[in-house]
Design a protein around this motif. Structure first.
Motif, PDB file in Angstrom:
ATOM      1  N   MET A  98       0.835  -1.200   0.000  1.00 48.62           N
ATOM      2  CA  MET A  98       0.000   0.000   0.000  1.00 48.62           C
ATOM      3  C   MET A  98       0.866   1.244   0.000  1.00 48.62           C
ATOM      4  N   SER A  99       0.472   2.220  -0.797  1.00 54.20           N
ATOM      5  CA  SER A  99       1.120   3.519  -0.828  1.00 54.20           C
ATOM      6  C   SER A  99       0.030   4.568  -1.013  1.00 54.20           C
ATOM      7  N   ARG A 100      -0.033   5.502  -0.068  1.00 50.90           N
ATOM      8  CA  ARG A 100      -1.087   6.537  -0.049  1.00 50.90           C
ATOM      9  C   ARG A 100      -2.460   5.886  -0.076  1.00 50.90           C
ATOM     10  N   ASP A 101      -3.290   6.189  -1.078  1.00 47.89           N
ATOM     11  CA  ASP A 101      -4.644   5.636  -1.086  1.00 47.89           C
ATOM     12  C   ASP A 101      -4.796   4.483  -2.073  1.00 47.89           C
ATOM     13  N   MET A 102      -3.679   3.956  -2.570  1.00 50.93           N
ATOM     14  CA  MET A 102      -3.714   2.820  -3.499  1.00 50.93           C
ATOM     15  C   MET A 102      -3.181   1.582  -2.780  1.00 50.93           C
ATOM     16  N   ALA A 103      -3.808   0.450  -3.066  1.00 51.53           N
ATOM     17  CA  ALA A 103      -3.376  -0.795  -2.432  1.00 51.53           C
ATOM     18  C   ALA A 103      -3.410  -1.929  -3.443  1.00 51.53           C
ATOM     19  N   LEU A 104      -2.425  -2.818  -3.347  1.00 49.35           N
ATOM     20  CA  LEU A 104      -2.379  -4.014  -4.164  1.00 49.35           C
ATOM     21  C   LEU A 104      -2.506  -5.204  -3.229  1.00 49.35           C
ATOM     22  N   PHE A 105      -3.575  -5.943  -3.399  1.00 44.79           N
ATOM     23  CA  PHE A 105      -3.812  -7.155  -2.621  1.00 44.79           C
ATOM     24  C   PHE A 105      -3.480  -8.333  -3.517  1.00 44.79           C
ATOM     25  N   SER A 106      -2.597  -9.197  -3.047  1.00 46.78           N
ATOM     26  CA  SER A 106      -2.235 -10.411  -3.765  1.00 46.78           C
ATOM     27  C   SER A 106      -2.583 -11.570  -2.839  1.00 46.78           C
ATOM     28  N   MET A 107      -3.485 -12.428  -3.292  1.00 44.79           N
ATOM     29  CA  MET A 107      -4.018 -13.469  -2.410  1.00 44.79           C
ATOM     30  C   MET A 107      -3.927 -14.836  -3.065  1.00 44.79           C
ATOM     31  N   SER A 108      -3.791 -15.840  -2.237  1.00 42.36           N
ATOM     32  CA  SER A 108      -3.906 -17.214  -2.726  1.00 42.36           C
ATOM     33  C   SER A 108      -4.866 -17.951  -1.803  1.00 42.36           C
ATOM     34  N   PHE A 109      -5.761 -18.690  -2.415  1.00 37.91           N
ATOM     35  CA  PHE A 109      -6.795 -19.427  -1.685  1.00 37.91           C
ATOM     36  C   PHE A 109      -6.897 -20.835  -2.250  1.00 37.91           C
ATOM     37  N   THR A 110      -7.444 -21.716  -1.435  1.00 32.14           N
ATOM     38  CA  THR A 110      -7.836 -23.020  -1.951  1.00 32.14           C
ATOM     39  C   THR A 110      -9.006 -22.757  -2.898  1.00 32.14           C
ATOM     40  N   SER A 111      -8.942 -23.291  -4.117  1.00 31.59           N
ATOM     41  CA  SER A 111      -9.975 -23.015  -5.123  1.00 31.59           C
ATOM     42  C   SER A 111     -11.336 -23.517  -4.671  1.00 31.59           C
ATOM     43  N   ARG A 112     -12.355 -22.701  -4.914  1.00 29.72           N
ATOM     44  CA  ARG A 112     -13.746 -23.083  -4.669  1.00 29.72           C
ATOM     45  C   ARG A 112     -14.646 -22.184  -5.509  1.00 29.72           C
ATOM     46  N   PRO A 113     -15.863 -22.624  -5.808  1.00 25.18           N
ATOM     47  CA  PRO A 113     -16.761 -21.842  -6.655  1.00 25.18           C
ATOM     48  C   PRO A 113     -17.142 -20.496  -5.995  1.00 25.18           C
TER      49      PRO A 113
END
Length: 165
Positions: A98-113
């Motif tokens: 995150m920098s100022r009012d911008m954010a990058l979320f990078s996520m990994s999850f177990t796949s599901r519908p």
């Protein structure tokens, strides 16, 4: 001689008519400029006098110059140091940059519908504008990245809700 006098009188009248026409055009042009000024300055009423139009225009320009100076000062301030956090649990990982009012979320999850819909719903719930979202699924794992703006103070709640998915 009489004919010369008439000719010179006609000439004077013709010059006078030309001056009247030029003056009328000048006044019409000035009126058009006042109308344009009046439409550009938000604090003016439709029936403002010409002196009021000039006065408010000068005030508005000074206001805009002050705003411009303020924005230039903000640009000179050192940029905020990016914030980077990572949170893990057995079924998911959330990385945040995150920098100022911008954010990058990078996520990994177990796949599901419905996973991407639930992730985007978190951003919508917290009124964070999702600018881009990508998803890649392979081998039972889904990787999702979301670039969001206007996350502000709700970044911790967004991260918590993403971890709960």
């Amino acid at each position: 001689m009489e004919q010369q006098v008439l000719t010179s009188a006609k000439r004077k009248r013709g010059e006078h008519d030309t001056q009247v026409i030029y003056e009328r055009l000048r006044r019409e042009k000035a009126a058009d400029y006042y109308t344009v000024l009046q439409s550009l300055v938000p604090t003016l009423f439709p029936k403002a006098t010409r002196s009021k139009i000039i006065e408010e225009t000068v005030r508005y320009i000074k206001h805009l110059e002050g705003k411009l100076d303020f924005l230039k000062q903000q640009q000179r301030v050192q940029p905020a140091q990016p914030l980077q956090l990572t949170q893990r649990n057995p079924t998911s990982t959330v990385h945040l940059a995150m920098s100022r009012d911008m954010a990058l979320f990078s996520m990994s999850f177990t796949s599901r519908p419905g996973l991407l819909c639930r992730v985007l719903q978190v951003f919508e719930t917290h009124f964070a504008g999702a600018l881009t979202a990508t998803i890649i699924s392979a081998s039972g794992i889904s990787w999702i990245t979301v670039t969001a703006c206007e996350v502000g103070a709700s970044v911790d709640r967004i991260k918590r809700d993403l971890m709960a998915i």
